[in-house]
Design a protein around this motif. Structure first.
Motif, PDB file in Angstrom:
ATOM      1  N   ASP A  21       0.861  -1.172   0.000  1.00 31.82           N
ATOM      2  CA  ASP A  21       0.000   0.000   0.000  1.00 31.82           C
ATOM      3  C   ASP A  21       0.903   1.230   0.000  1.00 31.82           C
ATOM      4  N   SER A  22       0.912   1.981  -1.088  1.00 32.70           N
ATOM      5  CA  SER A  22       1.815   3.124  -1.227  1.00 32.70           C
ATOM      6  C   SER A  22       1.559   4.196  -0.166  1.00 32.70           C
ATOM      7  N   ARG A  23       0.378   4.178   0.434  1.00 34.16           N
ATOM      8  CA  ARG A  23       0.091   5.152   1.496  1.00 34.16           C
ATOM      9  C   ARG A  23       0.921   4.888   2.750  1.00 34.16           C
ATOM     10  N   LEU A  24       1.559   3.734   2.829  1.00 37.82           N
ATOM     11  CA  LEU A  24       2.365   3.389   4.001  1.00 37.82           C
ATOM     12  C   LEU A  24       3.832   3.806   3.873  1.00 37.82           C
ATOM     13  N   VAL A  25       4.244   4.261   2.704  1.00 38.61           N
ATOM     14  CA  VAL A  25       5.663   4.555   2.455  1.00 38.61           C
ATOM     15  C   VAL A  25       6.184   5.647   3.392  1.00 38.61           C
ATOM     16  N   ASP A  26       5.452   6.741   3.542  1.00 42.27           N
ATOM     17  CA  ASP A  26       5.920   7.822   4.415  1.00 42.27           C
ATOM     18  C   ASP A  26       5.971   7.383   5.877  1.00 42.27           C
ATOM     19  N   ARG A  27       4.982   6.607   6.290  1.00 41.03           N
ATOM     20  CA  ARG A  27       4.976   6.110   7.675  1.00 41.03           C
ATOM     21  C   ARG A  27       6.153   5.170   7.904  1.00 41.03           C
ATOM     22  N   ALA A  28       6.435   4.316   6.938  1.00 39.98           N
ATOM     23  CA  ALA A  28       7.573   3.397   7.058  1.00 39.98           C
ATOM     24  C   ALA A  28       8.884   4.168   7.171  1.00 39.98           C
ATOM     25  N   LYS A  29       9.021   5.218   6.382  1.00 40.35           N
ATOM     26  CA  LYS A  29      10.230   6.043   6.438  1.00 40.35           C
ATOM     27  C   LYS A  29      10.379   6.672   7.820  1.00 40.35           C
ATOM     28  N   SER A  30       9.290   7.179   8.354  1.00 39.94           N
ATOM     29  CA  SER A  30       9.315   7.769   9.688  1.00 39.94           C
ATOM     30  C   SER A  30       9.691   6.724  10.740  1.00 39.94           C
ATOM     31  N   MET A  31       9.165   5.521  10.597  1.00 38.73           N
ATOM     32  CA  MET A  31       9.481   4.450  11.544  1.00 38.73           C
ATOM     33  C   MET A  31      10.950   4.044  11.452  1.00 38.73           C
ATOM     34  N   ARG A  32      11.543   4.087  10.256  1.00 43.98           N
ATOM     35  CA  ARG A  32      12.975   3.793  10.106  1.00 43.98           C
ATOM     36  C   ARG A  32      13.806   4.839  10.835  1.00 43.98           C
ATOM     37  N   GLN A  33      13.333   6.072  10.825  1.00 40.02           N
ATOM     38  CA  GLN A  33      14.069   7.160  11.469  1.00 40.02           C
ATOM     39  C   GLN A  33      13.891   7.171  12.986  1.00 40.02           C
ATOM     40  N   ASN A  34      12.879   6.471  13.478  1.00 38.76           N
ATOM     41  CA  ASN A  34      12.574   6.453  14.909  1.00 38.76           C
ATOM     42  C   ASN A  34      12.330   5.022  15.397  1.00 38.76           C
ATOM     43  N   PRO A  35      13.354   4.176  15.341  1.00 43.27           N
ATOM     44  CA  PRO A  35      13.154   2.773  15.734  1.00 43.27           C
ATOM     45  C   PRO A  35      12.957   2.633  17.238  1.00 43.27           C
ATOM     46  N   THR A  36      12.324   1.530  17.619  1.00 39.55           N
ATOM     47  CA  THR A  36      12.232   1.214  19.044  1.00 39.55           C
ATOM     48  C   THR A  36      13.626   0.811  19.518  1.00 39.55           C
ATOM     49  N   PRO A  37      13.866   0.834  20.832  1.00 35.63           N
ATOM     50  CA  PRO A  37      15.195   0.416  21.319  1.00 35.63           C
ATOM     51  C   PRO A  37      15.563  -1.005  20.865  1.00 35.63           C
ATOM     52  N   ALA A  38      14.610  -1.918  20.861  1.00 37.10           N
ATOM     53  CA  ALA A  38      14.906  -3.295  20.434  1.00 37.10           C
ATOM     54  C   ALA A  38      15.227  -3.361  18.943  1.00 37.10           C
ATOM     55  N   GLU A  39      14.460  -2.650  18.111  1.00 37.86           N
ATOM     56  CA  GLU A  39      14.745  -2.622  16.673  1.00 37.86           C
ATOM     57  C   GLU A  39      16.120  -2.017  16.413  1.00 37.86           C
ATOM     58  N   LYS A  40      16.418  -0.943  17.118  1.00 38.43           N
ATOM     59  CA  LYS A  40      17.710  -0.274  16.953  1.00 38.43           C
ATOM     60  C   LYS A  40      18.861  -1.206  17.323  1.00 38.43           C
ATOM     61  N   LYS A  41      18.711  -1.922  18.425  1.00 39.77           N
ATOM     62  CA  LYS A  41      19.767  -2.841  18.862  1.00 39.77           C
ATOM     63  C   LYS A  41      19.970  -3.969  17.859  1.00 39.77           C
ATOM     64  N   LEU A  42      18.871  -4.568  17.392  1.00 39.58           N
ATOM     65  CA  LEU A  42      18.987  -5.668  16.443  1.00 39.58           C
ATOM     66  C   LEU A  42      19.579  -5.193  15.119  1.00 39.58           C
ATOM     67  N   TRP A  43      19.185  -4.016  14.665  1.00 37.20           N
ATOM     68  CA  TRP A  43      19.712  -3.481  13.413  1.00 37.20           C
ATOM     69  C   TRP A  43      21.193  -3.158  13.531  1.00 37.20           C
ATOM     70  N   ARG A  44      21.543  -2.356  14.519  1.00 40.64           N
ATOM     71  CA  ARG A  44      22.932  -1.911  14.647  1.00 40.64           C
ATOM     72  C   ARG A  44      23.870  -3.022  15.089  1.00 40.64           C
ATOM     73  N   GLY A  45      23.363  -3.930  15.907  1.00 47.64           N
ATOM     74  CA  GLY A  45      24.222  -4.958  16.458  1.00 47.64           C
ATOM     75  C   GLY A  45      24.327  -6.230  15.632  1.00 47.64           C
ATOM     76  N   TYR A  46      23.438  -6.382  14.625  1.00 48.82           N
ATOM     77  CA  TYR A  46      23.468  -7.643  13.884  1.00 48.82           C
ATOM     78  C   TYR A  46      22.991  -7.536  12.437  1.00 48.82           C
ATOM     79  N   LEU A  47      21.793  -7.064  12.221  1.00 49.92           N
ATOM     80  CA  LEU A  47      21.197  -7.150  10.882  1.00 49.92           C
ATOM     81  C   LEU A  47      21.809  -6.197   9.859  1.00 49.92           C
ATOM     82  N   ARG A  48      22.364  -5.088  10.298  1.00 47.19           N
ATOM     83  CA  ARG A  48      22.957  -4.131   9.350  1.00 47.19           C
ATOM     84  C   ARG A  48      24.093  -4.751   8.553  1.00 47.19           C
ATOM     85  N   THR A  49      24.800  -5.684   9.177  1.00 41.03           N
ATOM     86  CA  THR A  49      25.931  -6.337   8.504  1.00 41.03           C
ATOM     87  C   THR A  49      25.644  -7.816   8.242  1.00 41.03           C
TER      88      THR A  49
END
Length: 136
Positions: A21-49
């Motif tokens: 749903d293209s209406r979700l693109v802006d919300r998804a972008k905002s969520m990428r910029q404001n991750p939860t602490p758990a999302e941030k930890k998993l991304w930076r500590g493991y999934l990014r690489t």
């Protein structure tokens, strides 16, 4: 085979991507910029690489999934407290059913698992990736 949807037909589709749903693109972008602490930890500590490319906050159908790996057809969800309610559980079952209808594997972790048992979460993701990667 017709792909399942959550009912509304306002989905963009291509031969290369899952419908979204293209209406979700802006919300998804905002969520990428404001991750939860758990999302941030998993991304930076493991999934990014991670050995396979992982996308964050990816619209699929009428949902925004936390992490998506196209190569493995894998969705990784990090669940907060709202997922523990009866309503949250019913919603998650339906959401998982729809995503699995696209041939995706959905794996869920609770926030506290990521924050307090990080190594075991990473190990589980690696095991799933090894299984899915060898199935190709």
């Amino acid at each position: 085979m017709a792909l399942p949807t959550s009912g509304n037909r306002n989905l963009n589709t291509t031969n290369f991507h899952l419908p979204y749903d293209s209406r979700l693109v802006d919300r998804a972008k905002s969520m990428r910029q404001n991750p939860t602490p758990a999302e941030k930890k998993l991304w930076r500590g493991y999934l990014r690489t991670f050995k396979f490319r992982i996308l964050r906050q990816r619209p699929i159908d009428h949902f925004i999934v936390d992490f998506y790996c196209a190569a493995l057809k894998l969705v990784i969800e990090i669940d907060g407290e709202s997922h523990s309610t009866d309503q949250g559980k019913v919603y998650d079952v339906e959401r998982t059913r729809i995503l699995e209808g696209y041939g995706l594997r959905v794996v869920r972790f609770r926030n506290d698992e990521v924050l307090n048992h990080f190594e075991s979460v990473c190990q589980r993701i690696n095991e799933i990736a090894s299984t899915l990667g060898s199935a190709e």
